[in-house]
Write an enzyme that holds these catalytic residues in place. Sequence first.
Site, mmCIF file in Angstrom:
data_model
loop_
_atom_site.group_PDB
_atom_site.id
_atom_site.type_symbol
_atom_site.label_atom_id
_atom_site.label_comp_id
_atom_site.label_asym_id
_atom_site.label_seq_id
_atom_site.Cartn_x
_atom_site.Cartn_y
_atom_site.Cartn_z
ATOM 1 N N SER A 34 37.432 39.181 41.897
ATOM 2 C CA SER A 34 36.737 39.424 43.215
ATOM 3 C C SER A 34 37.074 38.477 44.223
ATOM 4 C CB SER A 34 35.081 38.905 42.864
ATOM 5 O OG SER A 34 34.654 39.737 41.935
ATOM 6 N N HIS A 65 36.516 44.644 45.269
ATOM 7 C CA HIS A 65 37.646 45.466 44.519
ATOM 8 C C HIS A 65 38.091 46.673 44.988
ATOM 9 C CE1 HIS A 65 37.055 42.902 40.964
ATOM 10 N NE2 HIS A 65 36.109 42.535 41.280
ATOM 11 N N HIS A 87 34.976 46.913 34.980
ATOM 12 C CA HIS A 87 34.628 46.093 33.955
ATOM 13 C C HIS A 87 33.676 46.927 33.110
ATOM 14 C CE1 HIS A 87 34.919 43.951 38.154
ATOM 15 N NE2 HIS A 87 35.100 42.811 37.260
ATOM 16 N N TYR A 89 30.760 46.375 32.526
ATOM 17 C CA TYR A 89 29.219 46.750 32.900
ATOM 18 C C TYR A 89 29.242 47.791 33.926
ATOM 19 C CZ TYR A 89 30.629 43.955 36.986
ATOM 20 O OH TYR A 89 31.638 43.172 38.127
ATOM 21 N N GLU A 90 30.297 48.366 34.443
ATOM 22 C CA GLU A 90 30.094 49.379 35.238
ATOM 23 C C GLU A 90 30.102 50.798 34.662
ATOM 24 O OE1 GLU A 90 33.236 49.226 38.835
ATOM 25 O OE2 GLU A 90 33.951 47.714 37.273
ATOM 26 N N ALA A 117 37.182 35.568 39.486
ATOM 27 C CA ALA A 117 36.091 34.779 40.067
ATOM 28 C C ALA A 117 35.258 34.190 38.956
ATOM 29 C CB ALA A 117 35.317 35.267 41.236
ATOM 30 N N MET A 214 32.980 37.746 33.831
ATOM 31 C CA MET A 214 32.416 39.091 33.347
ATOM 32 C C MET A 214 33.927 40.011 33.089
ATOM 33 S SD MET A 214 29.103 39.846 35.383
ATOM 34 C CE MET A 214 28.111 38.504 35.586
ATOM 35 N N SER A 215 35.091 39.435 32.804
ATOM 36 C CA SER A 215 36.239 40.158 33.105
ATOM 37 C C SER A 215 37.224 39.491 32.232
ATOM 38 C CB SER A 215 36.928 40.383 34.384
ATOM 39 O OG SER A 215 37.083 39.263 34.918
ATOM 40 N N ASN A 238 31.212 29.351 42.070
ATOM 41 C CA ASN A 238 30.059 28.875 42.227
ATOM 42 C C ASN A 238 29.619 28.160 40.859
ATOM 43 O OD1 ASN A 238 29.958 32.035 41.186
ATOM 44 N ND2 ASN A 238 28.331 30.617 39.985
ATOM 45 N N HIS A 250 26.471 37.408 44.751
ATOM 46 C CA HIS A 250 27.587 37.686 44.839
ATOM 47 C C HIS A 250 28.362 37.562 46.096
ATOM 48 C CE1 HIS A 250 31.220 40.122 43.620
ATOM 49 N NE2 HIS A 250 31.287 40.651 44.725
#
Length: 279
Positions: A34, A65, A87, A89-90, A117, A214-215, A238, A250
């Site tokens: 990201s 992305h 990902h 979650y998609e 990120a 998450m990746s 963050n 995000h």
Amino acid sequence: MFDPAEDARQIDEAVAAIRAQTDLVPDLALVLGSGLGALADEVEDAVIIPTGEVPHYPASTVEGHAGRLVLGTLEGRPVLVVQGRVHLYEGHEPRAVTFPVRLAHALGAKGLFLTNAAGGMNPSFVPGTLMLITDHINLAFTSALSGKMASGEHRFPDMSNPYDAEWRKQAGNIALTHGVPYREGVYVWTAGPSYETPAEIRFFQRAGADAVGMSTVPEAIQAAALGMPVLGLSTITNLAAGLQGRPLNHAEVMEVGQMVRERLSTWVRAIVAETGPGR
């Protein structure tokens, strides 16, 4: 259910579609996280292929992305840049998430350079910190290697050195040479897409993690199964939940990604030029 024969056919068709546009054999594959996609614009003699034009390639739906494959040279080295990963979650199956890694391997890539990120949990990691990943913790509790094996995979890949120690040492030396400050740490993978709760972050900290995202972990595991060395690099965009006193979003991830763009580009280009498999 994963079918190795069907997967091999799909990889072959994806390779054929790419070979119809370029015969470049990448030395390295780079996956951009990201806010980091602009690095793909620095590839020279680039052949840009939207992933929607590659048969069987899973669709990326996340802001930042782009969903493109870029083949060309970076610092004189042939590369494949994955501009926009996918990902869990998609809604993708674990094997679909790692399809780009198997495709890169089939195209000839010898090493895999992963960027992401991440949220910082180490109190000394402020937003904008660049972190070489030394190890990871899989808290998504899944693996792309479950079930039948794909072509060329090891059934039980060794994970004692998931982020190649020698490559990491080379990257650290490069950072010192170019005056790029960095840290090292452990990355923890969660399935997402919700950000973590403060209680979860406290748990992760006690488990020894420095950053969360998450990746990256499924790709690193897939590369290990294929015998590809991996280098992992996180941009701390963050502070994790409960550590910064305000809600996470995000947009902040994207903003910090832009802030470190020049520093990150300098480091990545030098890493590509001077380190990794074959260097």
